[in-house]
Design a protein around this motif. Structure first.
Motif, short mmCIF file in Angstrom:
data_model
loop_
_atom_site.label_atom_id
_atom_site.label_comp_id
_atom_site.label_asym_id
_atom_site.label_seq_id
_atom_site.Cartn_x
_atom_site.Cartn_y
_atom_site.Cartn_z
N LEU A 45 -9.71 -6.69 37.60
CA LEU A 45 -9.43 -7.59 36.40
C LEU A 45 -10.37 -8.85 36.24
O LEU A 45 -10.65 -9.33 35.00
CB LEU A 45 -7.85 -7.94 36.60
CG LEU A 45 -7.35 -8.93 35.74
CD1 LEU A 45 -7.38 -8.16 33.89
CD2 LEU A 45 -5.86 -9.36 35.88
N VAL A 46 -10.57 -9.15 37.41
CA VAL A 46 -11.47 -10.48 37.42
C VAL A 46 -12.82 -10.33 36.89
O VAL A 46 -13.62 -10.96 35.96
CB VAL A 46 -11.66 -11.04 38.76
CG1 VAL A 46 -12.68 -12.30 38.58
CG2 VAL A 46 -10.30 -11.80 39.29
N MET A 47 -13.33 -8.96 37.15
CA MET A 47 -14.34 -8.47 36.50
C MET A 47 -14.76 -8.28 34.92
O MET A 47 -15.48 -8.57 34.20
CB MET A 47 -15.23 -7.36 37.20
CG MET A 47 -15.73 -7.57 38.59
SD MET A 47 -17.01 -9.06 38.44
CE MET A 47 -18.28 -8.25 37.71
N TRP A 48 -13.63 -7.47 34.60
CA TRP A 48 -13.19 -7.45 33.20
C TRP A 48 -13.32 -8.68 32.22
O TRP A 48 -13.82 -8.78 31.28
CB TRP A 48 -11.56 -6.70 33.07
CG TRP A 48 -11.90 -5.22 32.75
CD1 TRP A 48 -12.76 -4.34 33.55
CD2 TRP A 48 -10.80 -4.59 31.82
NE1 TRP A 48 -12.26 -3.02 32.87
CE2 TRP A 48 -11.19 -3.14 32.26
CE3 TRP A 48 -9.62 -4.71 31.11
CZ2 TRP A 48 -10.66 -2.06 31.33
CZ3 TRP A 48 -9.16 -3.75 30.58
CH2 TRP A 48 -9.69 -2.52 30.64
N ILE A 49 -12.42 -9.72 33.02
CA ILE A 49 -12.54 -10.96 32.11
C ILE A 49 -14.01 -11.74 32.32
O ILE A 49 -14.31 -12.12 31.32
CB ILE A 49 -11.46 -11.75 32.70
CG1 ILE A 49 -10.23 -11.35 32.24
CG2 ILE A 49 -11.51 -13.13 32.07
CD1 ILE A 49 -8.69 -11.80 33.07
N ALA A 50 -14.47 -11.81 33.19
CA ALA A 50 -15.63 -12.58 33.67
C ALA A 50 -16.77 -11.83 32.70
O ALA A 50 -17.90 -12.68 32.43
CB ALA A 50 -16.21 -12.69 35.11
N ALA A 51 -16.65 -10.63 32.50
CA ALA A 51 -18.03 -9.83 31.96
C ALA A 51 -18.08 -10.57 30.38
O ALA A 51 -19.11 -10.87 29.87
CB ALA A 51 -17.55 -8.56 31.71
N SER A 52 -17.07 -10.77 29.98
CA SER A 52 -17.18 -11.44 28.36
C SER A 52 -17.28 -12.88 28.29
O SER A 52 -17.83 -13.32 27.43
CB SER A 52 -15.69 -10.75 27.63
OG SER A 52 -15.79 -11.33 26.15
#
Length: 511
Positions: A149-156
């Motif tokens: 979830l952290v990577m999903w959010i951090a990507a954008s």
């Protein structure tokens, strides 16, 4: 009145440092295994997670009160540094209840287990599922799910404005530089909160759907929720040692196979990072090349299988051929998405054809990896596509040296010079691979073990450690230096080398 309260809460969240928000989230989530252990009458484990969660919330609250009225001054690069600390420092706290509840391992092993989970690598320090209790299995899967979830959010919210994480191939800008209009005129903290409010319900909803489908297919509650979290986070964490230990069988594999497509392209669940080109899945180069690999590799394996088993009685060939085809299709998809689940028919496919352990194929798929801005690791499909376009163009110039290339609708997402940047990243990936393999060799590993471990950690595909080599590699028997090297490799593989270069460049921190 309600709108004012929501506005004040949003303003309070904007004032809190990102590190405290992430720390508080993980502290709250510690109460989930605590309650689960309480229902199982496992009171020592329940107390370990409950007290650790309280301790984390007390620390977060104390620091928040001390920083009241002092908003964070760091921009996107500060958030990138927080992302690094999330993968490197936060596991020290996450390992405290795990180590206290297990009591039969060292703190270094617990730290390695948490780094493996939060980076969605899924490398198991304890391959025997019976070594860990059910709440500990749930905690491992939960940490991996939150890391995804952290990577999903951090990507954008972080990587895209900085032209990192694969966006350097698509965005007009130098990797690490804040793009005008995305980082300077937009509040980074507000952007982060908006992206989190948009994507978190989608991520949780998809996980819930997978868990319900697996429950309906026959899996137990713990297995269903752990496999659902693992497939969405591409961590490959299982409380029963893989899909062979579940009860859902072929139906469960088909369910997981469908939801692995979310790791091939971000356009499968969001169009927030579609900077250039059409935001259509059928025109997305990542999804198209992913499908090509998904269909091409099993087809080649199937032809190899068929030629190896042509002398078997024809009455047996059809059933075994279909099982071999499905086993190849599922396993290729699993390792391409860096999940690492092995189909129960994969062993049958190898036995049917007489093919040995195809470690090189799985290693290659993991190195390619999934889509940009997903939870998958590896080099990423978009960079592979950029290199493919460049190679095609060079071959055309060999035939027609005076030809002029024209951008078409299919490659509009790749910027001019994107292939060069993709090649630079590929070289950095190769250098990192060689350096980690050399460090592991210095720590006592042989060449094959060092290469498998390096690829597994840099591509965040932990299950490769079990099936990538001729014999499974036992991480728990490795020296402490090797475990620390592998922990650093998992962090590098999750953040990618370009992000580290951006963090250590002094010019990027000025003003």
């Amino acid at each position: 009145m309600v709108r004012r309260r929501q506005t004040s809460e949003t303003g309070l969240l904007r004032q809190l440092p990102l590190a405290l928000l992430i720390w508080g989230l993980f502290s709250l989530m510690m109460w989930v295994p605590a309650v689960y252990a309480l229902t199982l009458n496992d009171h020592p484990t329940s107390r370990s997670f409950f007290y650790a969660g309280i301790l984390g919330l007390v620390v977060v609250t104390t620091i928040s009160l001390a920083r009241a009225g002092r908003p964070s001054r760091h921009g996107l690069l500060g958030q990138l540094a927080v992302l690094l600390s999330t993968f490197a420092v936060l596991p020290l706290f996450l390992a405290v209840p795990f180590h206290d509840a297990l009591k039969t391992t060292s703190f270094l092993n617990a730290y390695f287990e948490m780094v493996s989970a939060i980076t969605t690598t899924g490398a198991e320090m304890f391959p025997d599922p019976g070594r860990l209790s059910a709440p500990l299995h749930l905690w491992r899967a939960q940490v991996g799910w939150l890391g995804g979830l952290v990577m999903w959010i951090a990507a954008s919210a972080i990587l895209a404005p900085l032209s990192l994480g694969g966006f350097e191939v698509t965005a007009q800008g130098q990797p690490g530089r804040v793009l005008v209009g995305q980082g300077e005129s937009v509040d980074p903290r507000g952007r982060l909160l908006r992206v989190a409010a948009t994507l978190a319900p989608v991520y949780a909803g998809l996980t819930l759907v997978v868990a319900i489908l697996l429950l309906a297919a026959g899996d137990s509650g713990l297995v269903a929720i752990c496999h659902a979290m693992s497939v969405m986070a591409t961590s490959g964490i299982s409380p029963v040692g893989g899909l062979s230990g579940g009860a859902s069988g072929l139906t469960g594999e088909a369910i997981l196979f469908l939801f692995m497509f979310f790791a091939l392209s971000r356009l499968t669940f969001s169009s927030d990072t579609a900077m250039r080109g059409h935001a259509r899945l059928d025109q997305d180069p990542e999804f198209r090349i992913g499908l090509l690999i998904l269909l091409g590799v099993p087809a080649l394996l199937f032809l190899r299988h068929w030629s190896g088993a042509i002398d078997i009685a024809s009455g047996e060939n059809l059933t075994l051929a279909l099982r071999a085809l499905w086993g190849s299709l599922f396993t290729v998809m699993s390792f391409l998405s860096t999940t690492g689940f092995e189909s129960t028919d994969w062993a049958e496919a190898r036995q049917w054809s007489g093919l040995g352990t195809p470690g090189m194929i799985l290693l290659g798929l993991s190195v390619i990896g999934g889509g940009v801005a997903t939870t998958a690791g590896g080099v990423k499909l978009l960079r592979v596509y950029a290199l493919y376009l460049n190679g095609t163009r060079e071959l055309q110039r060999l035939v027609h040296p005076s030809s002029v290339s024209s951008a078409t609708g299919r490659n509009r997402r790749i910027q001019r010079g994107g292939a060069f940047i993709a090649w630079v990243f590929f070289m950095l990936f190769a250098i990192s691979l060689a350096a980690i393999a050399l460090a592991l060799a210095a720590a006592g590993s042989d060449f094959e073990t060092a290469m498998v471990l390096s690829i597994a950690t840099l591509s965040t595909t932990g299950p490769l450690i079990e099936i990538g080599a001729q014999e499974p590699i036992r991480l728990i028997e490795m020296p402490a230096a090797a475990k620390l090297i592998l922990s650093g490799a998992m962090i590098i593989g999750r953040l990618e080398t370009l992000a580290f270069i951006a963090l250590i460049t002094p010019a990027l921190w000025r003003n």
